[in-house]
Design an enzyme around this catalytic site. Structure first.
Site, PDB file in Angstrom:
ATOM      1  N   HIS A  65       0.848  -1.190   0.000  1.00  0.00           N
ATOM      2  CA  HIS A  65       0.000   0.000   0.000  1.00  0.00           C
ATOM      3  C   HIS A  65       0.885   1.243   0.000  1.00  0.00           C
ATOM      4  O   HIS A  65       2.041   1.201   0.442  1.00  0.00           O
ATOM      5  CB  HIS A  65      -0.898   0.013   1.231  1.00  0.00           C
ATOM      6  CG  HIS A  65      -1.969  -1.022   1.203  1.00  0.00           C
ATOM      7  ND1 HIS A  65      -3.131  -0.915   1.925  1.00  0.00           N
ATOM      8  CD2 HIS A  65      -2.071  -2.202   0.532  1.00  0.00           C
ATOM      9  CE1 HIS A  65      -3.897  -1.961   1.716  1.00  0.00           C
ATOM     10  NE2 HIS A  65      -3.267  -2.768   0.871  1.00  0.00           N
ATOM     11  N   GLU A  93       0.878   3.910   1.834  1.00  0.00           N
ATOM     12  CA  GLU A  93       1.344   4.327   3.156  1.00  0.00           C
ATOM     13  C   GLU A  93       2.472   3.435   3.659  1.00  0.00           C
ATOM     14  O   GLU A  93       3.460   3.924   4.204  1.00  0.00           O
ATOM     15  CB  GLU A  93       0.179   4.319   4.165  1.00  0.00           C
ATOM     16  CG  GLU A  93      -0.947   5.265   3.818  1.00  0.00           C
ATOM     17  CD  GLU A  93      -2.035   4.645   2.956  1.00  0.00           C
ATOM     18  OE1 GLU A  93      -3.156   5.176   2.963  1.00  0.00           O
ATOM     19  OE2 GLU A  93      -1.778   3.628   2.261  1.00  0.00           O
ATOM     20  N   CYS A 112      -6.211   2.183   5.179  1.00  0.00           N
ATOM     21  CA  CYS A 112      -6.863   0.948   5.616  1.00  0.00           C
ATOM     22  C   CYS A 112      -6.392   0.614   7.031  1.00  0.00           C
ATOM     23  O   CYS A 112      -5.435   1.205   7.533  1.00  0.00           O
ATOM     24  CB  CYS A 112      -6.532  -0.189   4.646  1.00  0.00           C
ATOM     25  SG  CYS A 112      -4.855  -0.830   4.827  1.00  0.00           S
ATOM     26  N   CYS A 134      -2.601  -0.185   7.298  1.00  0.00           N
ATOM     27  CA  CYS A 134      -1.738   0.997   7.206  1.00  0.00           C
ATOM     28  C   CYS A 134      -1.853   1.851   8.465  1.00  0.00           C
ATOM     29  O   CYS A 134      -0.845   2.354   8.971  1.00  0.00           O
ATOM     30  CB  CYS A 134      -2.097   1.814   5.966  1.00  0.00           C
ATOM     31  SG  CYS A 134      -1.678   0.952   4.427  1.00  0.00           S
TER      32      CYS A 134
END
Length: 155
Positions: free
Chosen positions: A53, A55, A83, A86
């Site tokens: 992801h 992040e 999410c 993260c």
């Protein structure tokens, strides 16, 4: 324009560039003392890594750039609502502030919301759809794993 808006625009720019390369529309920047120290985009499709992801990639890059795993004092600016994975990583890394430009509600119509995952994780572990089971395995004749860690870190 505020600093937060400037950094969020940077994250959105990264997300748009990633989208143009065939990736998912997510970008993130890590800022410390007003300066961008790292950035990341969502590389799930390019790497087949479900944890890639924006992040997390930005956190990994920040740790490398700063030479440390803790990011106390840092802020993360993300194009989309982080999410739970993260968010947990940012909290565990010591990130002080998190801002995002697109909410779960904004992304829901596009299949880009993690609101259902947040809701599921808010339930007691025993009631979640994917159970997590504690099985206390301790191999006989071996030093306890956590005792071994303490002994190794004391050196």
């Amino acid at each position: 324009m505020t600093d937060a808006e400037r950094h969020l625009r940077h994250a959105i720019k990264l997300a748009r560039e990633n989208l143009a390369r065939g990736g998912r529309p997510f970008g993130a920047v890590v800022v410390l003392d007003g300066a961008v120290v790292a950035e990341g985009v969502n590389d799930i499709l390019a790497t087949n890594d479900p944890t890639a992801h924006a992040e997390l990639n930005a956190l990994r890059a920040a740790g490398k750039a700063l030479g440390r795993p803790r990011l106390d004092g840092a802020s993360v600016y993300a194009s989309g609502h982080p999410c739970p994975m993260c968010l947990a990583a940012m909290r565990m890394a010591g990130v002080d502030e998190i801002a995002y430009a697109y909410s779960n509600e904004d992304g829901a119509a596009y299949g880009l919301s993690t609101a259902a995952v947040y809701a599921e994780l808010g339930r007691p572990l025993a009631e979640q759809a994917r159970p997590m089971i504690y099985v206390p395995v301790r191999p006989e004749g071996e030093l306890d794993l956590y005792d071994a860690w303490r002994a190794a870190s004391a050196d």
